[in-house]
Design a protein around this motif. Sequence first.
Motif, short mmCIF file in Angstrom:
data_model
loop_
_atom_site.label_atom_id
_atom_site.label_comp_id
_atom_site.label_asym_id
_atom_site.label_seq_id
_atom_site.Cartn_x
_atom_site.Cartn_y
_atom_site.Cartn_z
N TYR A 198 -4.14 3.65 -1.23
CA TYR A 198 -3.01 4.04 -2.32
C TYR A 198 -3.18 5.46 -3.12
O TYR A 198 -2.35 6.09 -3.16
N TYR A 229 5.10 8.32 -0.90
CA TYR A 229 4.83 7.19 -1.86
C TYR A 229 4.67 7.72 -3.23
O TYR A 229 4.30 7.01 -4.06
N PHE A 281 5.53 -0.92 -0.40
CA PHE A 281 4.23 -0.03 -0.85
C PHE A 281 3.50 -1.11 -1.94
O PHE A 281 4.24 -2.08 -2.36
N GLU A 310 -2.12 7.77 -0.55
CA GLU A 310 -0.82 7.61 -0.26
C GLU A 310 0.46 8.34 -1.28
O GLU A 310 1.24 8.94 -0.80
#
Length: 479
Positions: A215, A224, A373, A218
Amino acid sequence: MRVLSVAAEIYPLIKTGGLADVAGALPAALALKGAKMVSFVPGYPAVMAALENAQELHRFDDLAGAPAVLRAGMAKGLDVIVLDAQHLFNRSGNPYLGPDGKDWPDNARRFAAFSEVAAELAKGSYGGFSADLLHGHDWQAALASCYLRYRGGPKSLLTIHNIAFQGVFAPEIFASLNLPAQAYAVDGVEYYGNVSFLKGGLASATALSTVSPTYAQEICTANYGMGLEGLLQARRASLAGIVNGIDDTVWNPATDKALKENYTVKTLDKRKANKRELERRFGLEQGEGIIHGVVSRLTWQKGLDIFASLLDGVVAQGARLAVLGNGEPNIEQAFRAAAQRHKGRIGVVTAYDEQLSHLIQGGADTMLVPSRFEPCGLTQLYGLRYGCVPLVARVGGLADTIIDANDAGISAGVATGIQFIPVDGITLQGALARTQGLYNQPAIWRGLQERGMASDVSWNRSAEAYANLYKSILSGGTR
Ligand code: ADP
């Protein structure tokens, strides 16, 4: 090292999602690593009711419009300092939403006041308490880093649990924030003509972290980053990714009181009693076939609209579903309608029910997390611990915590679940079919369960990583 944790939710006092689990578990795990963490929390009714041995730290004659008191004490085993501000926090239910399901209109005022007091508290302005580091969580605490930046004080870490929630408000509120005029700028809280609490924090904190390495990568991309990718790219060197752990005293199938039958990796067959209870609670026909479990907010993020569109096909292939979740009305409705069409095959409870969530982990065969996500995700970690095989999208923390049961993963003896990407109906359908195929091979399925249960998902490793991050921030670090 004394750390002031600043979070608008903390388990077991108040929780709407994973942030609360993290804020609640970190203090005890960090204590074992030599860091003392005190948690600063809003004085919601549930918090005030749990507060024991409280001592008054400070009285405000006027905090954002009315008097307030800072109280230090214990609450359900947590060392807390509570902002007892009746006009801001004496509201039960969801901490952000009013009874109409909409954001409270004064959320900016509530969480700006919370953050400002947090910063001053960390600095030592009230009652002799001070901290070496302020660790804020999400937009509700993000402004604390701004106050520290402009007023001076200890260093701060800001953790992003979900970049979708940014705390964006109309520019008129800026005047009430008690920040210097220069903070309304592109490297401060200004965000396309509005005020963004999260952006202000991301631009101001000494260091940043998020809840998984994937993450962290991302959110530096346009796909994202939700508009903050440019800022995050600029701060990439200060952005860490640390996967959450789980509280394995609360989430332990060997002792979990919410289960019909407790079990360990050696007594996995006892899960059957939980599967029977799950069938009973969700009105499902009894049987040995696969039951997919869902415990989730029913939102676009979680990809459950995609899953909801596949339900007739899933049932036609012989699977059953136990779905616990609430959220967007159209997704809730899609699941309820499917449960009506497929009585005995699909059971849906549209509520928030902590006990029932444990029973799903302990009785269902899979934990389905098809998120578009997912910063870290906790339900797949509970799934690992409970032998409830995670079936997940390969995004964010789901990519970091599950090893796919492809041929290589199975033959190397490392697979712990099923992953799929891209997150769309066709790919999810394929993953569900692949899962069914694995379920039909009991030895392989048992292997997935056993490896999942053996993997270390406790806070121990994550707490070590946070303790090291704190040390590196304090010994120089960034910004
Ligand atoms: P998020 O924080 O994005 O909602 P996570 O997977 O990180 O997702 O954490 C969700 C937490 O909330 C987990 O502890 C999960 O068990 C819990 N949860 C979500 N929905 C429900 C529900 N309807 N009932 C009980 N627990 C739920």
